[in-house]
Design a protein around this motif. Structure first.
Motif, PDB file in Angstrom:
ATOM      1  N   UNK A  95       4.910   2.291   2.112  1.00  0.00           N
ATOM      2  CA  UNK A  95       5.958   1.682   1.313  1.00  0.00           C
ATOM      3  C   UNK A  95       6.811   0.822   2.226  1.00  0.00           C
ATOM      4  N   UNK A  96       6.931  -0.469   1.895  1.00  0.00           N
ATOM      5  CA  UNK A  96       7.744  -1.412   2.663  1.00  0.00           C
ATOM      6  C   UNK A  96       8.828  -1.920   1.722  1.00  0.00           C
ATOM      7  N   UNK A  97      10.049  -1.409   1.897  1.00  0.00           N
ATOM      8  CA  UNK A  97      11.155  -1.661   0.980  1.00  0.00           C
ATOM      9  C   UNK A  97      10.705  -1.263  -0.422  1.00  0.00           C
ATOM     10  N   UNK A  98      10.604  -2.212  -1.353  1.00  0.00           N
ATOM     11  CA  UNK A  98      10.185  -1.886  -2.722  1.00  0.00           C
ATOM     12  C   UNK A  98       8.727  -2.262  -2.985  1.00  0.00           C
ATOM     13  N   UNK A  99       7.966  -2.566  -1.953  1.00  0.00           N
ATOM     14  CA  UNK A  99       6.590  -3.030  -2.119  1.00  0.00           C
ATOM     15  C   UNK A  99       5.615  -2.088  -1.435  1.00  0.00           C
ATOM     16  N   UNK A 100       4.389  -2.066  -1.961  1.00  0.00           N
ATOM     17  CA  UNK A 100       3.323  -1.327  -1.290  1.00  0.00           C
ATOM     18  C   UNK A 100       2.746  -2.199  -0.189  1.00  0.00           C
TER      19      UNK A 100
END
Length: 113
Positions: A95-100
Motif C-alpha cells: 500500500x502506497x498512500x491510497x494506492x496499491x
C-alpha cells in the motif's frame, strides 16, 4: 502506458546506415545511464498478476458487482510481474498512500536470453 512517438527520432534511426553506438560495447560491459538515455521513453506494458482463474462463459455471464472470483494463489504468495508479456520478477502487493503498488522480491533470469 501510452506515449507519443518521436517521428524524427524514428526517421533518423531508419535512415542511418551505421550501427547504433550501443551495439559496439563489449559483452559484459556495464552501460551508464547516459548511454541508455535513448530508450528511456520507450513505452512498455507492465502487469502484476495476482492470480488466475478459469470460468465457463455461462459462469462469466452470471457475475455481478460484488461477486468473488477465486484465484489460484494463496494469501501472502508472491505475484508475477510481467513486462511486455515476459515474466521478469515476482513480488508482493504493498500500500502506497491510497494506492496499491508492487515491490519486487525476486528477479527472474531466463537462461539463453
Amino acid at each position: 502506458m501510452a506515449s507519443d512517438t518521436d517521428d524524427m527520432g524514428l526517421q533518423d534511426l531508419a535512415s542511418s546506415s551505421a550501427a547504433p553506438e550501443l551495439a559496439k560495447k563489449e559483452e559484459g560491459q556495464v552501460r551508464s545511464a547516459q548511454e541508455l538515455e535513448p530508450v528511456f521513453d520507450v513505452p512498455v506494458r507492465v502487469q502484476a498478476v495476482l492470480g488466475k482463474s478459469t470460468l465457463e462463459v455461462s459462469q462469466l455471464l452470471k457475475l455481478a458487482p460484488g461477486a468473488v472470483v477465486e484465484l489460484d494463489r494463496k494469501v501472502g504468495e508472491a505475484i508475477d510481474i510481467y513486462v511486455n508479456n515476459r515474466l521478469v520478477a515476482r513480488g508482493e502487493v504493498v500500500l502506497v498512500e491510497d494506492h496499491l503498488g508492487v515491490t519486487m522480491t525476486e528477479i527472474i533470469k531466463l537462461d539463453g536470453n
